[in-house]
Design a protein around this motif. Structure first.
Motif, PDB file in Angstrom:
ATOM      1  N   VAL A 143       0.752  -1.196   0.003  1.00  0.00           N
ATOM      2  CA  VAL A 143       0.156   0.010  -0.053  1.00  0.00           C
ATOM      3  C   VAL A 143       0.863   1.332  -0.067  1.00  0.00           C
ATOM      4  CG1 VAL A 143      -1.741   1.215   1.333  1.00  0.00           C
ATOM      5  CG2 VAL A 143      -1.950  -0.984   1.169  1.00  0.00           C
ATOM      6  N   LEU A 144       1.892   1.205   0.772  1.00  0.00           N
ATOM      7  CA  LEU A 144       2.618   2.449   1.092  1.00  0.00           C
ATOM      8  C   LEU A 144       3.428   2.535  -0.537  1.00  0.00           C
ATOM      9  CD1 LEU A 144       4.062   4.733   2.500  1.00  0.00           C
ATOM     10  CD2 LEU A 144       5.781   3.106   3.288  1.00  0.00           C
ATOM     11  N   ALA A 145       3.890   1.492  -1.016  1.00  0.00           N
ATOM     12  CA  ALA A 145       4.742   1.632  -2.235  1.00  0.00           C
ATOM     13  C   ALA A 145       3.742   2.160  -3.389  1.00  0.00           C
ATOM     14  CB  ALA A 145       5.290   0.443  -2.623  1.00  0.00           C
ATOM     15  N   LEU A 146       2.666   1.567  -3.386  1.00  0.00           N
ATOM     16  CA  LEU A 146       1.683   2.174  -4.347  1.00  0.00           C
ATOM     17  C   LEU A 146       1.339   3.755  -4.317  1.00  0.00           C
ATOM     18  CD1 LEU A 146       0.148   1.396  -6.836  1.00  0.00           C
ATOM     19  CD2 LEU A 146      -1.682   0.476  -5.502  1.00  0.00           C
ATOM     20  N   VAL A 147       1.107   3.968  -3.085  1.00  0.00           N
ATOM     21  CA  VAL A 147       0.659   5.355  -2.768  1.00  0.00           C
ATOM     22  C   VAL A 147       1.833   6.263  -3.029  1.00  0.00           C
ATOM     23  CG1 VAL A 147       0.303   7.097  -0.997  1.00  0.00           C
ATOM     24  CG2 VAL A 147      -1.032   4.797  -1.028  1.00  0.00           C
ATOM     25  N   LEU A 148       3.067   6.133  -2.755  1.00  0.00           N
ATOM     26  CA  LEU A 148       4.045   6.893  -3.157  1.00  0.00           C
ATOM     27  C   LEU A 148       4.367   6.919  -4.592  1.00  0.00           C
ATOM     28  CD1 LEU A 148       7.048   5.668  -0.067  1.00  0.00           C
ATOM     29  CD2 LEU A 148       5.298   7.767  -0.369  1.00  0.00           C
ATOM     30  N   VAL A 149       4.250   5.794  -5.240  1.00  0.00           N
ATOM     31  CA  VAL A 149       4.623   5.854  -6.618  1.00  0.00           C
ATOM     32  C   VAL A 149       3.447   6.574  -7.183  1.00  0.00           C
ATOM     33  CG1 VAL A 149       4.405   4.567  -8.611  1.00  0.00           C
ATOM     34  CG2 VAL A 149       5.853   3.458  -6.832  1.00  0.00           C
ATOM     35  N   LEU A 150       2.323   6.445  -6.848  1.00  0.00           N
ATOM     36  CA  LEU A 150       1.324   7.561  -7.476  1.00  0.00           C
ATOM     37  C   LEU A 150       1.343   8.832  -7.163  1.00  0.00           C
ATOM     38  CD1 LEU A 150      -2.008   5.016  -6.595  1.00  0.00           C
ATOM     39  CD2 LEU A 150      -0.950   5.932  -8.976  1.00  0.00           C
ATOM     40  N   LEU A 151       1.760   9.109  -5.927  1.00  0.00           N
ATOM     41  CA  LEU A 151       2.013  10.768  -5.710  1.00  0.00           C
ATOM     42  C   LEU A 151       3.369  11.134  -6.510  1.00  0.00           C
ATOM     43  CD1 LEU A 151       1.790  10.770  -1.760  1.00  0.00           C
ATOM     44  CD2 LEU A 151       0.476  11.838  -3.490  1.00  0.00           C
ATOM     45  N   LEU A 152       4.282  10.198  -6.673  1.00  0.00           N
ATOM     46  CA  LEU A 152       5.549  10.852  -7.349  1.00  0.00           C
ATOM     47  C   LEU A 152       5.136  11.204  -8.855  1.00  0.00           C
ATOM     48  CD1 LEU A 152       8.287  10.883  -7.906  1.00  0.00           C
ATOM     49  CD2 LEU A 152       8.678   8.627  -8.542  1.00  0.00           C
ATOM     50  N   LEU A 153       4.182  10.100  -9.428  1.00  0.00           N
ATOM     51  CA  LEU A 153       3.869  10.139 -10.903  1.00  0.00           C
ATOM     52  C   LEU A 153       2.879  11.331 -11.117  1.00  0.00           C
ATOM     53  CD1 LEU A 153       3.715   6.507 -12.126  1.00  0.00           C
ATOM     54  CD2 LEU A 153       5.563   8.141 -12.164  1.00  0.00           C
ATOM     55  N   TRP A 154       1.982  11.580  -9.994  1.00  0.00           N
ATOM     56  CA  TRP A 154       1.233  12.693 -10.109  1.00  0.00           C
ATOM     57  C   TRP A 154       1.700  14.088 -10.049  1.00  0.00           C
ATOM     58  CZ3 TRP A 154      -0.078  16.310  -6.274  1.00  0.00           C
ATOM     59  CH2 TRP A 154      -1.047  17.365  -6.629  1.00  0.00           C
ATOM     60  N   ARG A 155       2.731  14.061  -9.407  1.00  0.00           N
ATOM     61  CA  ARG A 155       3.563  15.343  -9.297  1.00  0.00           C
ATOM     62  C   ARG A 155       4.328  15.430 -10.618  1.00  0.00           C
ATOM     63  NH1 ARG A 155       3.118  19.661  -7.029  1.00  0.00           N
ATOM     64  NH2 ARG A 155       5.414  19.605  -6.982  1.00  0.00           N
ATOM     65  N   PHE A 156       4.842  14.442 -11.415  1.00  0.00           N
ATOM     66  CA  PHE A 156       5.402  14.370 -12.620  1.00  0.00           C
ATOM     67  C   PHE A 156       4.492  14.942 -13.548  1.00  0.00           C
ATOM     68  CE2 PHE A 156       9.756  12.150 -13.485  1.00  0.00           C
ATOM     69  CZ  PHE A 156      10.092  12.468 -12.225  1.00  0.00           C
ATOM     70  N   ARG A 157       3.194  14.532 -13.633  1.00  0.00           N
ATOM     71  CA  ARG A 157       2.219  15.071 -14.548  1.00  0.00           C
ATOM     72  C   ARG A 157       2.141  16.523 -14.651  1.00  0.00           C
ATOM     73  NH1 ARG A 157      -0.970  11.960 -17.630  1.00  0.00           N
ATOM     74  NH2 ARG A 157      -2.537  13.367 -17.119  1.00  0.00           N
ATOM     75  N   ARG A 158       2.111  16.992 -13.348  1.00  0.00           N
ATOM     76  CA  ARG A 158       2.011  18.423 -13.354  1.00  0.00           C
ATOM     77  C   ARG A 158       2.992  19.373 -13.138  1.00  0.00           C
ATOM     78  NH1 ARG A 158      -2.089  15.615 -12.178  1.00  0.00           N
ATOM     79  NH2 ARG A 158      -4.081  16.374 -11.798  1.00  0.00           N
ATOM     80  N   SER A 159       4.196  18.604 -13.593  1.00  0.00           N
ATOM     81  CA  SER A 159       5.582  19.478 -13.610  1.00  0.00           C
ATOM     82  C   SER A 159       5.954  19.825 -15.100  1.00  0.00           C
ATOM     83  CB  SER A 159       6.636  18.627 -12.852  1.00  0.00           C
ATOM     84  OG  SER A 159       7.059  17.540 -13.576  1.00  0.00           O
ATOM     85  N   ARG A 160       7.005  20.516 -15.042  1.00  0.00           N
ATOM     86  CA  ARG A 160       7.603  20.595 -16.624  1.00  0.00           C
ATOM     87  C   ARG A 160       8.108  19.225 -17.069  1.00  0.00           C
ATOM     88  NH1 ARG A 160      12.168  24.992 -16.366  1.00  0.00           N
ATOM     89  NH2 ARG A 160      12.257  24.313 -18.290  1.00  0.00           N
ATOM     90  N   ILE A 161       8.446  18.426 -16.330  1.00  0.00           N
ATOM     91  CA  ILE A 161       9.080  17.052 -16.796  1.00  0.00           C
ATOM     92  C   ILE A 161       7.755  16.319 -17.656  1.00  0.00           C
ATOM     93  CG2 ILE A 161       9.807  14.673 -16.148  1.00  0.00           C
ATOM     94  CD1 ILE A 161      11.653  16.190 -13.843  1.00  0.00           C
ATOM     95  N   GLY A 162       6.575  16.545 -16.771  1.00  0.00           N
ATOM     96  CA  GLY A 162       5.291  15.649 -17.442  1.00  0.00           C
ATOM     97  C   GLY A 162       5.075  16.204 -18.597  1.00  0.00           C
ATOM     98  N   ARG A 163       5.100  17.518 -18.764  1.00  0.00           N
ATOM     99  CA  ARG A 163       4.811  18.353 -19.894  1.00  0.00           C
ATOM    100  C   ARG A 163       5.665  17.987 -20.924  1.00  0.00           C
ATOM    101  NH1 ARG A 163       3.384  22.507 -15.971  1.00  0.00           N
ATOM    102  NH2 ARG A 163       5.382  23.546 -16.280  1.00  0.00           N
ATOM    103  N   ALA A 164       6.883  17.903 -20.678  1.00  0.00           N
ATOM    104  CA  ALA A 164       7.884  17.400 -21.556  1.00  0.00           C
ATOM    105  C   ALA A 164       7.650  16.054 -22.218  1.00  0.00           C
ATOM    106  CB  ALA A 164       9.416  17.579 -21.223  1.00  0.00           C
ATOM    107  N   PHE A 165       7.143  15.281 -21.177  1.00  0.00           N
ATOM    108  CA  PHE A 165       6.793  13.848 -21.762  1.00  0.00           C
ATOM    109  C   PHE A 165       5.783  13.774 -22.744  1.00  0.00           C
ATOM    110  CE2 PHE A 165       8.547  11.211 -17.679  1.00  0.00           C
ATOM    111  CZ  PHE A 165       9.527  11.373 -18.195  1.00  0.00           C
ATOM    112  N   ASP A 166       5.093  14.486 -22.404  1.00  0.00           N
ATOM    113  CA  ASP A 166       3.469  14.672 -23.215  1.00  0.00           C
ATOM    114  C   ASP A 166       3.960  15.052 -24.808  1.00  0.00           C
ATOM    115  OD1 ASP A 166       1.981  13.826 -21.234  1.00  0.00           O
ATOM    116  OD2 ASP A 166       1.222  15.862 -20.677  1.00  0.00           O
ATOM    117  N   ALA A 167       4.690  16.205 -24.553  1.00  0.00           N
ATOM    118  CA  ALA A 167       5.346  16.926 -25.669  1.00  0.00           C
ATOM    119  C   ALA A 167       6.040  15.746 -26.611  1.00  0.00           C
ATOM    120  CB  ALA A 167       6.248  18.082 -25.730  1.00  0.00           C
TER     121      ALA A 167
END
Length: 287
Positions: free
Chosen positions: A134-158
């Protein structure tokens, strides 16, 4: 309370497998979100599983350190292999990563003194607890959620939409692809070590071509337009064989038929925010 205890005694491994499979689906979601079709996640999972199992089984290393090592080693391998592999794209990248996965499987098969060879490793201590997953899944989801809303996430989309346009915008294509590849490998290694210390046994044939395709299918089946999709796909495809047990010999046929229907009628996966918004607007208009 007694019914709950009976349920957990029977289905605890299945419930916890939902978590590890969700981690695997998220690991390949990272590379897909950057426009890369890779099939190396089963290999990274095996590296993490064997690393953690060898450390705890043969060297009595604390579980926390074993988890860290099981994430670090796949990430290091991905970083080293990423430079030459990620110059490829499309089906060529998929073929190269598939070949890499097969090389890893053969190495595990032949390194008998270390990995147990074809017999695998048995008697792995059951150190994985529900809160670990549960902890691993929550931490990974939080990390990827932050990524999606960061410059890195926008770069991935581009990069996923158009590499040439992304490069002209000043985005370092190779650096971002390598980052997605390395992080995906670390998450796959995390899923591997947690799964190894849940099931007592690992063998090289668990991490072959079939496993790689299964991981990819979970992400595509659920949809890669958000973090909910890969998790939903992992949950459904993990539970589907259990639900279809009533079909006995026709279970695999029913499983395949469901997958085909989803691909035909829901090409963006089960979780498509745009489709759902349209559905809600239509419902609102009717009322």
């Amino acid at each position: 309370m007694e019914n709950l205890e009976n349920f957990w005694a029977i289905y605890s491994n299945l419930v916890l497998t939902l978590g590890t499979n969700s981690l695997l689906a998220l690991s390949i979601y990272l590379t897909l979100s950057c426009g890369m079709l890779t099939l190396a996640n089963a290999a990274f999972m095996s590296i993490g599983a064997y690393t953690g199992a060898i450390l705890t089984l043969d060297h009595d290393v604390p579980f926390g350190l074993a988890i860290a090592a099981a994430m670090a080693l796949p990430a290091l391998v991905a970083f080293i292999m990423g430079r030459p592999l990620l110059r490829l794209s499309g089906v060529y990248l998929a073929m190269a990563t598939l070949a890499f996965g097969e090389v890893v499987r053969i190495v595990m098969l032949n390194a008998e003194p270390l990995t147990g060879g074809a017999l695998g490793l048995n008697g792995i201590p059951q150190l994985t607890q529900p809160w670990h997953i549960v902890l691993a899944l929550v931490l990974v989801l939080l990390l990827l959620w932050r990524f999606r809303r960061s410059r890195i996430g926008r770069a991935f989309d581009a990069i996923r939409e158009d590499e040439t346009a992304a490069s002209l915008m000043g985005i370092d294509i190779n650096a971002h692809k390598t980052l997605a590849f390395v992080l995906g490998a670390a998450i796959a290694g995390l899923a591997g070590v947690l799964n190894a210390h849940l099931t007592f046994f690992i063998g090289p044939n668990e991490f072959g071509f079939d496993r790689g395709v299964e991981i990819l299918t979970m992400a595509i089946f659920g949809g890669i337009n958000g973090l909910t999709g890969p998790v939903l796909g992992a949950v459904v495809l993990t539970l589907l064989p259990e639900v279809l047990r009533v079909f006995q010999d026709f279970r695999l046929v029913a499983n395949g038929l469901i997958l085909v229907l989803v691909v035909l009628f829901l090409p963006k996966g089960l979780w498509d925010p745009a489709r759902m918004r349209g559905w809600f607007r239509a419902k609102g208009g009717k009322t």
